[in-house]
Each structure stands twice: as structure tokens, then as C-alpha cells.
Motif scaffolding. Structure first.
Motif, PDB file in Angstrom:
ATOM      1  N   HIS A  72       0.825  -1.204   0.000  1.00 20.26           N
ATOM      2  CA  HIS A  72       0.000   0.000   0.000  1.00 20.26           C
ATOM      3  C   HIS A  72       0.865   1.262   0.000  1.00 20.26           C
ATOM      4  O   HIS A  72       1.887   1.334   0.685  1.00 20.26           O
ATOM      5  CB  HIS A  72      -0.942   0.008   1.197  1.00 20.26           C
ATOM      6  CG  HIS A  72      -2.064  -0.986   1.060  1.00 20.26           C
ATOM      7  ND1 HIS A  72      -2.781  -1.464   2.128  1.00 20.26           N
ATOM      8  CD2 HIS A  72      -2.605  -1.601  -0.039  1.00 20.26           C
ATOM      9  CE1 HIS A  72      -3.698  -2.316   1.705  1.00 20.26           C
ATOM     10  NE2 HIS A  72      -3.602  -2.419   0.397  1.00 20.26           N
ATOM     11  N   ASP A  74       0.835   4.192   1.240  1.00 21.38           N
ATOM     12  CA  ASP A  74       1.217   4.937   2.443  1.00 21.38           C
ATOM     13  C   ASP A  74       2.407   4.299   3.151  1.00 21.38           C
ATOM     14  O   ASP A  74       3.016   4.928   4.026  1.00 21.38           O
ATOM     15  CB  ASP A  74       0.030   5.113   3.394  1.00 21.38           C
ATOM     16  CG  ASP A  74      -0.658   3.817   3.771  1.00 21.38           C
ATOM     17  OD1 ASP A  74      -0.699   2.901   2.932  1.00 21.38           O
ATOM     18  OD2 ASP A  74      -1.165   3.715   4.908  1.00 21.38           O
ATOM     19  N   GLN A  99       2.254  -2.970  -6.754  1.00 23.41           N
ATOM     20  CA  GLN A  99       1.808  -1.693  -6.192  1.00 23.41           C
ATOM     21  C   GLN A  99       2.929  -0.654  -6.147  1.00 23.41           C
ATOM     22  O   GLN A  99       2.655   0.537  -6.005  1.00 23.41           O
ATOM     23  CB  GLN A  99       1.224  -1.922  -4.802  1.00 23.41           C
ATOM     24  CG  GLN A  99      -0.031  -2.782  -4.823  1.00 23.41           C
ATOM     25  CD  GLN A  99      -0.625  -2.982  -3.454  1.00 23.41           C
ATOM     26  OE1 GLN A  99      -0.865  -2.017  -2.714  1.00 23.41           O
ATOM     27  NE2 GLN A  99      -0.873  -4.225  -3.084  1.00 23.41           N
ATOM     28  N   LEU A 104      -2.207   3.013  -7.218  1.00 24.51           N
ATOM     29  CA  LEU A 104      -3.664   3.036  -7.174  1.00 24.51           C
ATOM     30  C   LEU A 104      -4.265   1.643  -7.252  1.00 24.51           C
ATOM     31  O   LEU A 104      -5.414   1.430  -6.856  1.00 24.51           O
ATOM     32  CB  LEU A 104      -4.215   3.895  -8.315  1.00 24.51           C
ATOM     33  CG  LEU A 104      -3.850   5.385  -8.280  1.00 24.51           C
ATOM     34  CD1 LEU A 104      -4.472   6.095  -9.473  1.00 24.51           C
ATOM     35  CD2 LEU A 104      -4.309   6.038  -6.977  1.00 24.51           C
ATOM     36  N   LEU A 107      -5.846   0.081  -4.117  1.00 21.66           N
ATOM     37  CA  LEU A 107      -6.970   0.771  -3.493  1.00 21.66           C
ATOM     38  C   LEU A 107      -8.283   0.329  -4.123  1.00 21.66           C
ATOM     39  O   LEU A 107      -8.323  -0.122  -5.276  1.00 21.66           O
ATOM     40  CB  LEU A 107      -6.813   2.285  -3.661  1.00 21.66           C
ATOM     41  CG  LEU A 107      -5.533   2.913  -3.113  1.00 21.66           C
ATOM     42  CD1 LEU A 107      -5.474   4.386  -3.468  1.00 21.66           C
ATOM     43  CD2 LEU A 107      -5.443   2.726  -1.600  1.00 21.66           C
ATOM     44  N   SER A 108      -9.354   0.487  -3.385  1.00 22.13           N
ATOM     45  CA  SER A 108     -10.680   0.212  -3.939  1.00 22.13           C
ATOM     46  C   SER A 108     -11.041   1.328  -4.918  1.00 22.13           C
ATOM     47  O   SER A 108     -10.499   2.437  -4.858  1.00 22.13           O
ATOM     48  CB  SER A 108     -11.711   0.164  -2.817  1.00 22.13           C
ATOM     49  OG  SER A 108     -11.829   1.440  -2.201  1.00 22.13           O
ATOM     50  N   LEU A 111     -11.714   4.660  -3.317  1.00 21.82           N
ATOM     51  CA  LEU A 111     -10.605   5.410  -2.732  1.00 21.82           C
ATOM     52  C   LEU A 111      -9.671   6.013  -3.774  1.00 21.82           C
ATOM     53  O   LEU A 111      -8.967   6.982  -3.479  1.00 21.82           O
ATOM     54  CB  LEU A 111      -9.794   4.499  -1.807  1.00 21.82           C
ATOM     55  CG  LEU A 111     -10.426   4.127  -0.467  1.00 21.82           C
ATOM     56  CD1 LEU A 111      -9.555   3.119   0.258  1.00 21.82           C
ATOM     57  CD2 LEU A 111     -10.636   5.363   0.394  1.00 21.82           C
ATOM     58  N   ARG A 112      -9.626   5.461  -4.970  1.00 18.40           N
ATOM     59  CA  ARG A 112      -8.646   5.892  -5.953  1.00 18.40           C
ATOM     60  C   ARG A 112      -8.735   7.386  -6.293  1.00 18.40           C
ATOM     61  O   ARG A 112      -7.691   8.037  -6.426  1.00 18.40           O
ATOM     62  CB  ARG A 112      -8.770   5.033  -7.218  1.00 18.40           C
ATOM     63  CG  ARG A 112      -8.260   3.618  -7.003  1.00 18.40           C
ATOM     64  CD  ARG A 112      -8.552   2.708  -8.170  1.00 18.40           C
ATOM     65  NE  ARG A 112      -8.264   1.313  -7.821  1.00 18.40           N
ATOM     66  CZ  ARG A 112      -8.610   0.281  -8.539  1.00 18.40           C
ATOM     67  NH1 ARG A 112      -9.257   0.456  -9.692  1.00 18.40           N
ATOM     68  NH2 ARG A 112      -8.319  -0.943  -8.137  1.00 18.40           N
ATOM     69  N   PHE A 115      -6.589   9.678  -4.132  1.00 21.59           N
ATOM     70  CA  PHE A 115      -5.135   9.582  -4.243  1.00 21.59           C
ATOM     71  C   PHE A 115      -4.623   9.903  -5.645  1.00 21.59           C
ATOM     72  O   PHE A 115      -3.420   9.881  -5.884  1.00 21.59           O
ATOM     73  CB  PHE A 115      -4.672   8.179  -3.848  1.00 21.59           C
ATOM     74  CG  PHE A 115      -4.744   7.918  -2.373  1.00 21.59           C
ATOM     75  CD1 PHE A 115      -3.635   8.117  -1.562  1.00 21.59           C
ATOM     76  CD2 PHE A 115      -5.928   7.503  -1.786  1.00 21.59           C
ATOM     77  CE1 PHE A 115      -3.697   7.890  -0.205  1.00 21.59           C
ATOM     78  CE2 PHE A 115      -6.005   7.269  -0.430  1.00 21.59           C
ATOM     79  CZ  PHE A 115      -4.888   7.466   0.378  1.00 21.59           C
ATOM     80  N   THR A 155      -3.005  -7.746   2.808  1.00 23.37           N
ATOM     81  CA  THR A 155      -2.664  -7.898   1.395  1.00 23.37           C
ATOM     82  C   THR A 155      -2.068  -9.292   1.226  1.00 23.37           C
ATOM     83  O   THR A 155      -1.706  -9.948   2.205  1.00 23.37           O
ATOM     84  CB  THR A 155      -1.642  -6.856   0.915  1.00 23.37           C
ATOM     85  OG1 THR A 155      -0.386  -7.094   1.582  1.00 23.37           O
ATOM     86  CG2 THR A 155      -2.102  -5.432   1.171  1.00 23.37           C
ATOM     87  N   LEU A 190      -9.729  -4.408   0.774  1.00 26.34           N
ATOM     88  CA  LEU A 190      -9.022  -3.816  -0.353  1.00 26.34           C
ATOM     89  C   LEU A 190      -8.467  -4.926  -1.240  1.00 26.34           C
ATOM     90  O   LEU A 190      -8.434  -6.090  -0.830  1.00 26.34           O
ATOM     91  CB  LEU A 190      -7.906  -2.903   0.155  1.00 26.34           C
ATOM     92  CG  LEU A 190      -8.351  -1.706   1.004  1.00 26.34           C
ATOM     93  CD1 LEU A 190      -7.150  -0.927   1.511  1.00 26.34           C
ATOM     94  CD2 LEU A 190      -9.291  -0.796   0.214  1.00 26.34           C
TER      95      LEU A 190
END
Length: 238
Positions: A72, A74, A99, A104, A107-108, A111-112, A115, A155, A190
Motif C-alpha cells: 500500500h 502509504d 503496487q 492506485l 486501493l478500492s 478510494l482511488r 489519491f 494484502t 481492499l
């Protein structure tokens, strides 16, 4: 042992810098020798690179490896920046490596858009120049003894890094990413997440650790296995 932790980016993800003590690290040199002590950087996510640079300059460190707990953004967005700036290798479990180039994708769809300003859709990001080839189990990096513990569920490639400290009060610390937090656990809704797999990881990997193990999560404060075993509502009944 040296350990620094700081939150970075809009989601305040914890980034860690860790180094062995000069008395135990065969690569460390006496102060004033002009040598920099090798260190590891764990989870350099969004906006973490500049903060990593501040820490290593202040404490005379040089990153020799970047370890990412999961893909992810972050937690991984600045992995290539930090690794390449210091000619360090980077490790992230194979199932999550996509990723690094397409943040992106983790992400779901809902959420995309939030970001897209950080990661424009359709723009591929480069992988770190040197991807490390590490297998689950014990490894030695920067004079530190770690064990890579596969921990899928949040994940597919989520991995815990267990660091052997060897001190009476703190024999081991574990960088947990988003698998377990103080009072909570990672979400499984996710891409790559799976609730049944997460429950197996929490039961067979996290709760198998000794109660005095210190957990260093990807968000929020540190905790211990013993505290979470007794108080975390998401671990009850596993």
C-alpha cells in the motif's frame, strides 16, 4: 540498538529507521572515523524520504536496505526514492510488488480518486533499482538479525519483520505493517485482502509470538503481544 519512528504522509503511516549498536555491529566504526553506521529503513511511504534523510544525517547512518511490510502506497511510495538515493536494496514480497509501479491498484475504486493527485492514473512509477531476493525466515542485514514472517490477509504479500534485540526486557520487536495495531487489526476489503486468511495470520503468526514481543505497527503507538492478546477485541476467539 538505535530505533527511530516517525509518521509520514496524509495517512500518518509509521516509518522506522533501525541500526545495531556500535559494540555489536561488525560494520560499525568508532565515532569520528568518517564511517557511517549501516541501518535499515522500514516502510518509507508517502513523504517519508525527506524525514529519513533528516534522521540518517543527524545520527550518522547509511541505509543498506529498505524493507516494506506491504504494497500500500502509504507504506511504500518512497521506497524507490530512499533505496536508490543510497544504493540500497529494497525488499517487498512478490505478490505486492505491482503496487510499487501502480499505487492506485492497491486501493478500492472508491478510494482511488482521493489519491489520484498523488499518483496520476496511467503513470507507471519505477521500481527500486535493486530489488533484494530474500526468502522467509532468518536474514542478517546491517548487522541485525531479522526473521521474515509471511502474514497475508491485509494484502497477499504482507510480511512481518521480527528483529532479535536480545535485551532482557525486550528480546524481540516486530514491525507489523497493517496486520495488527494497538487495539485493532488491518482491514481486508481492499485488493488482495481476505478475511479468512487474515484470521489465520493473526492466530498462527501474531498470537504465536511471545507475550513480551514488542509490536511496532504501521499506524499508531507501539504495543505488545501480551497486551493485544488480553485486550484487542479482534483477537478474541482466534
Amino acid at each position: 540498538m538505535f530505533l527511530a519512528c516517525f509518521p509520514a504522509g496524509p495517512l500518518a503511516a509509521n516509518c522506522y529507521v533501525v541500526a545495531g549498536g556500535a559494540d555489536t555491529d561488525p560494520d560499525a566504526k568508532p565515532a569520528g572515523s568518517g564511517s557511517l553506521r549501516p541501518c535499515l529503513v522500514v516502510d518509507p511511504g508517502m513523504d517519508a524520504a525527506a524525514l529519513v534523510d533528516e534522521v540518517i544525517r543527524e545520527h550518522g547512518l547509511r541505509p543498506v536496505a529498505v524493507l516494506v511490510t506491504h504494497g500500500h502506497a502509504d507504506h511504500s511510495a518512497d521506497a524507490a526514492t530512499v533505496a536508490d538515493a543510497h544504493d540500497a536494496g529494497c525488499w517487498l514480497a512478490e505478490p505486492d510488488r505491482y503496487q510499487l509501479t501502480d499505487p492506485l491498484a492497491g486501493l478500492s475504486p472508491e478510494l482511488r480518486p482521493a489519491f489520484a493527485g498523488f499518483f496520476p492514473p496511467g503513470v507507471s512509477r519505477p521500481l527500486p533499482s535493486r530489488m533484494l531476493d530474500l526468502a522467509p525466515g532468518p536474514v542478517r542485514l546491517a548487522g541485525l538479525d531479522l526473521t521474515l514472517l509471511p502474514a497475508p490477509g491485509h494484502t497477499e504479500g504482507s510480511t512481518l519483520y521480527a528483529l532479535e534485540v536480545g535485551e532482557p526486557d525486550v528480546p524481540r520487536v516486530v514491525f507489523t505493517g497493517d496486520v495488527v495495531f494497538a487495539g485493532s487489526v488491518g482491514r481486508t476489503d481492499l485488493p488482495g485482502g481476505d478475511q479468512a486468511t487474515m484470521e489465520a495470520t493473526l492466530r498462527d503468526v501474531v498470537l504465536a509470538l511471545s507475550d513480551d514481543t514488542v509490536l511496532l505497527p504501521g499506524h499508531g503507538p507501539q504495543t505488545t503481544v501480551g497486551h493485544e492478546r488480553g485486550t484487542n477485541p479482534f483477537l478474541r476467539g482466534l
